[in-house]
Design an enzyme around this catalytic site. Structure first.
Site, short mmCIF file in Angstrom:
data_model
loop_
_atom_site.label_atom_id
_atom_site.label_comp_id
_atom_site.label_asym_id
_atom_site.label_seq_id
_atom_site.Cartn_x
_atom_site.Cartn_y
_atom_site.Cartn_z
N ASP A 561 0.83 -1.21 0.00
CA ASP A 561 0.00 0.00 0.00
C ASP A 561 0.86 1.26 0.00
O ASP A 561 2.03 1.24 0.38
CB ASP A 561 -0.90 -0.02 1.24
CG ASP A 561 -2.21 0.72 1.04
OD1 ASP A 561 -2.28 1.54 0.11
OD2 ASP A 561 -3.16 0.48 1.80
N GLU A 564 3.26 5.25 -3.74
CA GLU A 564 3.47 6.36 -4.68
C GLU A 564 4.88 6.97 -4.60
O GLU A 564 5.36 7.37 -5.67
CB GLU A 564 2.40 7.44 -4.46
CG GLU A 564 1.00 7.04 -4.84
CD GLU A 564 0.35 6.11 -3.83
OE1 GLU A 564 -0.54 5.35 -4.22
OE2 GLU A 564 0.75 6.13 -2.66
N ASP A 638 -7.86 4.50 -3.45
CA ASP A 638 -8.91 4.83 -2.49
C ASP A 638 -9.97 5.73 -3.13
O ASP A 638 -10.19 6.88 -2.73
CB ASP A 638 -8.31 5.51 -1.27
CG ASP A 638 -7.38 4.60 -0.51
OD1 ASP A 638 -7.52 3.36 -0.65
OD2 ASP A 638 -6.51 5.09 0.22
#
Length: 957
Positions: A561, A564, A638
């Site tokens: 997760d 980025e 998300d």
């Protein structure tokens, strides 16, 4: 004074002196032949212009172009390219007047020696792509961490009818990116993949890892560059009104604002000092006027509730969770000099919410027929040109460059259940037990974040008070419930824990966020940072933290997760780069977009070294070119739980596939919900159930099929009772997914063996049909099934375009419909419109509760007549890497329309545990004899026993 003779002599001498300089100035630039191409040295004398251009042959249909303003090429390791040894390519070189052409068996690359302009042509000499006149290369000097760097730009010519796709996954709802800016910058819900595909059957791999503007590379402008008029008609600004949410008649502040620019945390200081956004409603209103006629693009970046009006008409209504803003792209035609009423109504919903509005003027002149890549850091223009007979061949070229997609474990093709989050061991076990009790098919249960002790993020260990026996829990999942276990692992470490100290002492932690004393959003807030995934030793150490506790406990797969990397949410791009500088390669700007790739590489290589017999499987929130070779799939982040968010997932997923990336999924139901859904009742509850159902219907026909989200809980039995149409529909499509497993796993086999793409934009299979170029709300699932998601509340039908050149069968009743037309397809609550292409074979297996429950026997072959058909059934050992060594089997199945025969060819290959004898049931659906999809009650025309040898079933008797 000169005499006549002296003048003649002077002219002669002058001529002699100037001749060599004139010759040097007019002499064509030189080129040097190298092993795989040529290097051209330009003599244009312009500062910051290309001095050297290298044109290389990679394969018959792949060329590599690099250009630099320096005196030599800077050698840098590639993070993206596959390191395999390549076979030599046969190629020739030809010279014409001022041009050099490199020629392979299928493709040509031509460079004009005077300008460096490169063109790519097919074998017959037809132009496939060419750089903009003069070469289209621009270098703008800049400095990064004290080193010389450049903003590099490459422009290309583009025909008016061209479609441009790929470039990762983006949430603006755009499918064909022609004329649209696509920002390649990693962000939660936005995935940058620098590979673009064209409807002209070529692709460009832009070989630069920094933040990049692509297609339309112009800078967005603030609103104040338009003519603005207040609500009272005053020129120069809009009227911004800050209203008391509890008492709308009470205005906190009304003030002029000439731009709306509140996109990141620092910009929140620009709001009026006395304002708490959580208690405030904001409107901006007045008129806007442009000095241009044509299509204007408005780019909104927003969270909270936003409504946008133009001339009194509502043109957009969006909601995004306050902590995760999203993009809304609106294209509006303006007339020069005309005033338009403009209004924005904004309910921030939180004290930290974000909104901005920028714009682009219409494309005119040559800009309308160009596209470009512009990266903020580099020393060279660097790209690969790939072509092929179709988009599959183009994507195959991309994977040739960046690596083959691995086989995922077969269970990954089944259904996954996830939640934000299962807080205890008992919640996980009881949830899976309920699935098995109700006989709802399931293969994977996912544990999201915060399974660790509250102050030990990065410990990669369970909180023993909530998970007292994690290894025992996983053993129960495996042995009693036949369910796999995936767990969330972040590249994040809290300051002070042992893993942080180990990483920090080795110099592998990004220090800035810790130096800033930034606290996260858990409990009282803790100081943390991420590790440097670019460092090979740090990657090994990161896997070591996972291998110390999690992998020995029996974890099957990894959910990586925030890759980025999202070190501190809602900072500007500049702040994000500062938080991850320096990395192993220096300034983070140079390789900003590749963090997820490096992180996945470390986990993949770590597990394969630890346990070579078990397939790695990774789900990662961010992605990058080449990540498919590390057993990584991507989900769309998300996203919000609204109908418009659902609608945007379809073009997002299709463009991800057209980026060469085969495995993609979305949070069924969306991730974050509006408050009205969290404890929904009445109309809100029924809307939620319908949205879940429609999203679930779509999810069943994505490469990966998974549910995840915040409240309300997303399990089928927590969504609706058994007698509700939502429950019935979701159960039907879950079971259908498992019946389709022979089809789906065979497509996964094709993805590895032949670089196939499972979720297919219509442009891939119907390129000759000009109608499909802009269709991004329907797609092919494999070669046979046309999927048409229903994305509007209360819709009970939808427009479906049936591509030309073939006929179509309704999957449910078998009725035939001619292609090349748009129909209104029935879409009752319980059904998604599905059609099967004429001349298709779909294999269905037995009903199962998990993929390994039983062999795929018997297999029912639904054959859709009207044209010849074929399908290749693929099988292997499902969870190991023996397929890499040839241990797999294929069975080619052919249908001949003229003879009405099905031929099951000799089986090719073998593997341990292979089913040697099996049964095929054959159902032929034709225009004259439509048959429904009913695997229980439709009697097959033929049932045959197959032992690996060729057999022919005649269906005409």
């Amino acid at each position: 004074m000169f005499t006549k003779v002296s003048a003649i002599v002077a002219c002669f001498l002058c001529s002699c002196l100037l001749t060599p300089f004139i010759a040097a100035a007019t002499q064509p630039p030189a080129y040097t032949k190298i092993e795989d191409g040529i290097i051209v040295q330009l003599n244009n004398g312009q500062p910051n212009a290309a001095r050297l251009i290298k044109l290389q042959v990679v394969s018959e249909n792949i060329f590599h172009v690099t250009a630099t303003p320096l005196d030599q090429f800077a050698e840098q390791p590639s993070l993206v390219l596959d390191e395999k040894k390549r076979s030599p390519v046969k190629w020739d070189i030809k010279e014409t007047a001022g041009e050099v052409i490199l020629v392979t068996a299928t493709t040509q690359a031509k460079i004009i020696l005077s300008t460096g302009q490169v063109s790519f042509l097919d074998k017959a000499g037809n132009v496939l792509l060419q750089e903009a006149p003069g070469g289209g290369k621009t270098f703008t000097g800049t400095t990064l961490d004290g080193e010389q760097s450049y903003i590099v730009r490459q422009a290309f010519e583009s025909s008016a009818d061209e479609g441009l796709y790929g470039l990762g996954q983006h949430q603006a709802g755009v499918f064909n990116y022609k004329g649209t800016q696509v920002l390649l910058s990693q962000y939660n819900t936005e995935v940058a993949v620098p590979f673009m595909t064209s409807s002209k059957n070529y692709g460009i791999l832009w070989h630069n890892n920094s933040i990049t503007k692509s297609i339309d590379s112009r800078n967005y402008e603030q609103l104040n560059t338009l003519k603005l008029f207040s609500a009272n008609g005053d020129e120069g600004w809009l009227t911004a009104t800050y209203i008391d949410k509890k008492n709308p008649t009470h205005i906190f502040v009304s003030r002029p604002e000439s731009y709306i620019d509140y996109p990141y945390i620092p910009s929140l200081k620009k709001f009026p000092d006395s304002i708490n956004l959580a208690n405030t409603l904001v409107t901006w209103e007045g008129k806007i006027e442009s000095g241009f006629t044509g299509q204007h693009v408005f780019n909104f970046y927003l969270s909270g509730y936003t409504k946008i009006f133009m001339d009194g008409k509502l043109i957009a209504s969006r909601w995004r969770q306050s902590w995760n803003p999203g993009t809304e792209l609106i294209k509006i035609n303006f007339e020069k000099g005309k005033k338009y009423d403009f209004k924005i109504e904004w309910d921030p919903s939180s004290s930290q919410s974000y909104i901005s509005c920028t714009w682009l003027k219409p494309l005119t002149g040559k800009d309308k027929n160009e596209f470009a890549f512009e990266s903020e850091a580099g020393t060279a223009v660097d790209y690969y040109f790939v072509t092929g007979a179709n988009m599959d061949e183009v994507i195959s070229g991309y994977r040739n460059l960046t690596g083959k997609a691995t086989m995922l474990p077969k269970w990954a093709m089944g259904f996954w259940q996830s939640r934000e989050r299962y807080k205890t061991q008992e919640e996980i076990l009881s949830t899976v037990a309920e699935f098995r009790k109700r006989k709802i098919p399931l293969d994977n249960i996912v544990e999201d974040w915060s399974y660790w002790e509250p102050d030990k993020w990065g410990s990669q260990d369970f909180d023993k008070t909530r998970f007292p026996d994690a290894a025992g829990m996983i053993k129960t999942l495996h042995e009693k419930y036949h369910t796999q276990f995936m767990i969330s692992v972040w590249p994040k470490f809290y300051e002070g824990i042992a893993n942080y100290k180990m990483m920090n002492d080795s110099g592998w932690i990004y220090k800035r966020n810790v130096a800033n004393h930034e606290r996260d959003w858990i409990g009282k807030g803790y100081v943390s940072s991420f590790y440097d995934a670019y460092n090979p030793n740090a990657r090994k150490a990161f896997w070591g933290t996972m291998n110390k506790t999690l992998y020995p406990a029996g974890v099957d797969a990894w959910w990586l997760d925030a890759t980025e990397p999202d070190i501190n949410s809602n900072g500007s791009p500049q702040q994000r780069k500062e938080l991850s500088t320096p990395n192993y390669f220096g300034s983070s700007a140079k390789n900003y977009n590749a963090f997820a790739l490096m992180n996945a590489k470390g986990v993949y290589e770590g597990q394969r070294a630890t346990n070579p017999a078990k397939r790695v499987f990774i789900l990662t929130r961010s992605s990058y070119a080449g990540i498919q070779k590390y057993a990584a799939a991507t989900w769309s982040g998300d996203i919000g739980s609204r109908w418009e968010d659902f609608k945007n997932q379809i073009p997002a997923g299709l463009n991800f596939g057209l980026s060469g990336m085969p495995y993609w999924t979305t949070d069924i139901g969306g991730f974050a919900t509006e408050q009205r859904y969290e404890n929904a009742k009445g109309k809100d509850l029924e809307e939620w159930r319908e949205q879940m159902t429609r999203w679930y219907q779509f999810g069943a026909f994505c490469p990966l099929f998974r549910v995840h989200g915040q409240y309300p809980y997303r399990e089928i039995f927590n969504t609706a009772p058994e007698d509700h149409p939502a429950y019935k529909s979701m159960l039907y499509y879950d079971k259908l997914r498992y019946r389709l497993m022979p089809y789906i796993y065979s497509l996964a086999g094709q993805t590895y063996q032949n670089d196939y793409t499972i979720m297919r934009a219509l442009q891939m299979d119907f390129a000759n049909d000009t109608e499909v170029k802009n269709i991004g709300n329907e797609y092919m699932f494999g070669p046979a099934i046309l999927v048409n998601p229903v994305t509007d509340f209360l819709a009970r039908n939808r427009a479906v375009y049936l591509p030309a050149g073939t006929g179509w069968y309704n999957l449910y009743d078998g009725k035939f419909i001619a292609g090349g037309q748009t129909i209104t397809a029935d879409a009752p609550y319980e059904q998604i419109p599905l059609f099967v292409k004429e001349g298709s074979i779909i294999p269905y297996g037995p009903e199962m509760e998990y993929t390994a429950e039983k062999p795929a026997d018997p297999i029912t072959l639904y054959v859709y007549g009207g044209k010849d058909a074929s399908f290749t059934l693929y099988e292997d050992e499902n969870t190991n890497y023996n397929y890499e060594n040839g241990q797999f089997a294929t069975i080619q199945i052919n249908y001949t329309e003229a003879a009405k025969t099905v031929t099951i060819e000799n089986r090719k290959g073998s593997f341990k545990g292979m089913l040697n004898n099996r049964t095929f049931k054959i159902v032929l659906v034709t225009k004259d004899k439509p048959l429904p999809l009913d695997l229980q009650n439709v009697a097959p025309q033929k049932t045959v026993k197959y032992a690996g040898k060729k057999l022919v079933a005649n269906l005409s008797k």
